[in-house]
Design an enzyme around this catalytic site. Structure first.
Site, PDB file in Angstrom:
ATOM      1  N   ILE A  95       0.827  -1.204   0.000  1.00 21.05           N
ATOM      2  CA  ILE A  95       0.000   0.000   0.000  1.00 21.05           C
ATOM      3  C   ILE A  95       0.868   1.263   0.000  1.00 21.05           C
ATOM      4  CG2 ILE A  95      -0.292   0.188   2.524  1.00 21.05           C
ATOM      5  CD1 ILE A  95      -3.038   0.785  -0.099  1.00 21.05           C
ATOM      6  N   SER A 114      11.943   0.686   7.167  1.00 21.11           N
ATOM      7  CA  SER A 114      11.674  -0.629   6.596  1.00 21.11           C
ATOM      8  C   SER A 114      12.568  -1.664   7.250  1.00 21.11           C
ATOM      9  CB  SER A 114      11.919  -0.604   5.076  1.00 21.11           C
ATOM     10  OG  SER A 114      11.916  -1.916   4.558  1.00 21.11           O
ATOM     11  N   ARG A 143      12.860  -4.566   6.249  1.00 26.57           N
ATOM     12  CA  ARG A 143      13.511  -5.320   5.176  1.00 26.57           C
ATOM     13  C   ARG A 143      14.515  -4.467   4.396  1.00 26.57           C
ATOM     14  NH1 ARG A 143       8.731  -7.057   1.642  1.00 26.57           N
ATOM     15  NH2 ARG A 143       8.025  -5.005   2.314  1.00 26.57           N
ATOM     16  N   LYS A 190      -5.865   2.093   7.378  1.00 24.28           N
ATOM     17  CA  LYS A 190      -7.042   1.398   7.900  1.00 24.28           C
ATOM     18  C   LYS A 190      -6.750  -0.093   8.051  1.00 24.28           C
ATOM     19  CE  LYS A 190      -9.399  -1.274   5.526  1.00 24.28           C
ATOM     20  NZ  LYS A 190      -9.896  -2.160   4.444  1.00 24.28           N
ATOM     21  N   ASP A 234     -12.732  -7.017   6.511  1.00 18.71           N
ATOM     22  CA  ASP A 234     -11.620  -6.218   5.988  1.00 18.71           C
ATOM     23  C   ASP A 234     -12.092  -5.380   4.805  1.00 18.71           C
ATOM     24  OD1 ASP A 234      -8.551  -5.703   5.965  1.00 18.71           O
ATOM     25  OD2 ASP A 234      -9.060  -6.216   3.899  1.00 18.71           O
TER      26      ASP A 234
END
Lengths: 313, 313
Positions: A14, A36, A38, A91, A169
């Site tokens: 996202i 991050s 990663r 969200k 969701d």
């Protein structure tokens, strides 16, 4: 209007698809850093492995956008507020009602801006529907939110785990439109929740509402289903007392009035989110609409559980 | 301090056992009327069949205590607020999180006092436990709330119907003590919910919490069970970082510190409730602790459902 420095925490799909490109083209923001685990990088801005490293290196940062998985959002947001940051939350804003209420209190105590985003509220048809509903009475409401979980959440096991929300969701997106456009609050009076025999969250749900916005005896319902293949349906149909029919189509990006397409614009949800966040930051205001989340929790509280076929990918 | 005129709406068991005798002996209140669909009467005060008749006949009434079943509490409370009444709500204050949030907004908009009562918070051991927890860190928390549903709710089918709360009906009393004494908020991180095969609400539940009040890795749990015959258990055991052991016994009316009974007083929950309500009315202040209700909703949201033997009375 000042320019606001912002960092993204959690550089997943996202963030890459929406937050980064939308920030890049909004002159009210300057991307200052990424966080991050990663180590995902973007030219021109530093990447930190943890939020603590970010706050130590950039104490004057204005804001962070939290795009991590929901389960850690309360903890990450609290750490940000403790560092004096203004916070934008993807969200759903927290895994539980209690954690969201806590963030609201904590942000207020620290005079930080807290912004819980509901992306579906920023579609073009939503504002027009809200205008046309103002002061009116609803004769019927039918939310139909039917999509193919295999297409939109391929292999994502977390959606089936306890707390994973299941079909709520996507369903919470519809509820976030409802709470935005409704002239009076809606309450869940009954719900049926359909669980696959081998899963811990519902694959389908049907909700019945009550509201002072509805005429006495009005049928006010929502149907969520994750088993729809082929065409996908994200529709909210409302009939008003005066006979007007409003139909929000494709998640709110289109609005038909009495069958005529009145609004039809490309989705620009995140452009709307960041335009609003800039205004909130300029004014030092928070905006946390807890109502969509409350409706999901209420459906789980009052819902009758049913079991259906096991779900396998 | 002025004397407040008050009417009781819903003259069932809790009104007769607690509200009426406690109001009678508190000089801060004067019982002005009853509202009873079934026409229950008390010498010296009028009985009305509906709240609307009460408000029409007694527009200068100060307050109402709402003792109806929970399912209609939002509607009855809203009607009272619209009539300009100050409102005391029995527990649970509303059937859903959304309805409680709405009442808070509506009371504030009308400058009426709204008081959501949690009777267990008024037991003598609770205040002392709160004092001893202030500023401390919790090494472990074990709530054990085990009682016999057949003894306390004989034949009450509504507790098993969707929205009937099941074992959370007593369990929320324990949670209301927790939210009162805890120096930092608690959040539900996991829950198991055990449903009888033929019923729609849980007969047992086990919750795991996280809290900044707990030491890292502290075991923070609650166990609710409606299948306990013989001795009944309503206990909260807390170990502090410094080795102190606090044990709230019999629903909070007794407190043991390191095994020594430090507080042991007869239950006087409703005396405490009405003493507090008088103060709130004098100051024009509301007091709505939504946290116990939020924890129940959160347990339903994150809970893993399990099925056990069918339940028959």
């Amino acid at each position: 209007m000042s320019q606001h420095s912002i960092a993204i925490i959690g550089v997943g799909k996202i963030a890459v698809d929406q937050h980064l490109p939308v920030i890049a083209k909004n002159p009210a923001f300057r991307l200052a850093a990424l966080v991050s685990q990663r180590g995902i990088e973007q030219a021109g801005v530093p990447t930190f492995r943890t939020p603590a490293e970010l706050y130590a290196a950039m104490p004057d940062l204005d804001a962070v956008a939290i795009c991590t998985p929901p389960s850690v959002r309360h903890q990450v947001a609290l750490e940000a507020l403790n560092a004096g940051m203004n916070v934008l939350l993807e969200k759903p804003p927290a895994p539980t009602v209690s954690e969201l209420a806590d963030l609201v209190r904590q942000a207020a105590a620290r005079r930080c801006v807290l912004f819980a985003t509901w992306h579906s509220q920023y579609n073009a048809g939503v504002e027009e529907a809200k205008k046309r509903l103002a002061g009116g009475k609803i004769a019927s409401l039918a939310i139909t939110w039917k999509e193919d979980v295999r297409r939109w959440h391929p292999g994502q096991e977390w959606i089936w785990q306890p707390g994973g929300f299941g079909v709520f969701d996507p369903g919470i997106n519809a509820l976030s439109i409802l709470t935005e456009i409704a002239p009076e609050p809606f309450f869940v009076t009954a719900a049926s929740l359909t669980y696959p025999a081998n899963r811990d969250t519902p694959i389908a749900a049907r909700l019945t509402f009550a509201s002072d916005a509805g005429l006495p005896g009005a049928a006010l319902t929502a149907e969520f289903d994750w088993r729809q293949t082929g065409d996908q349906t994200w529709t909210i149909e409302i009939a008003l007392e005066d006979g007007t029919r409003l139909t929000l189509i494709d998640g709110g990006s289109k609005l038909a009035v009495n069958g005529d397409l009145t609004v039809a614009e490309p989705m620009a949800e995140y452009e709307g989110i960041y335009a609003r966040f800039a205004g909130l930051l300029d004014r030092g205001e928070s905006a946390v609409d807890a109502a969509p989340f409350h409706l999901v929790a209420d459906a789980m509280v009052v819902g009758k559980r049913e079991t259906t076929d096991a779900f396998e990918w």
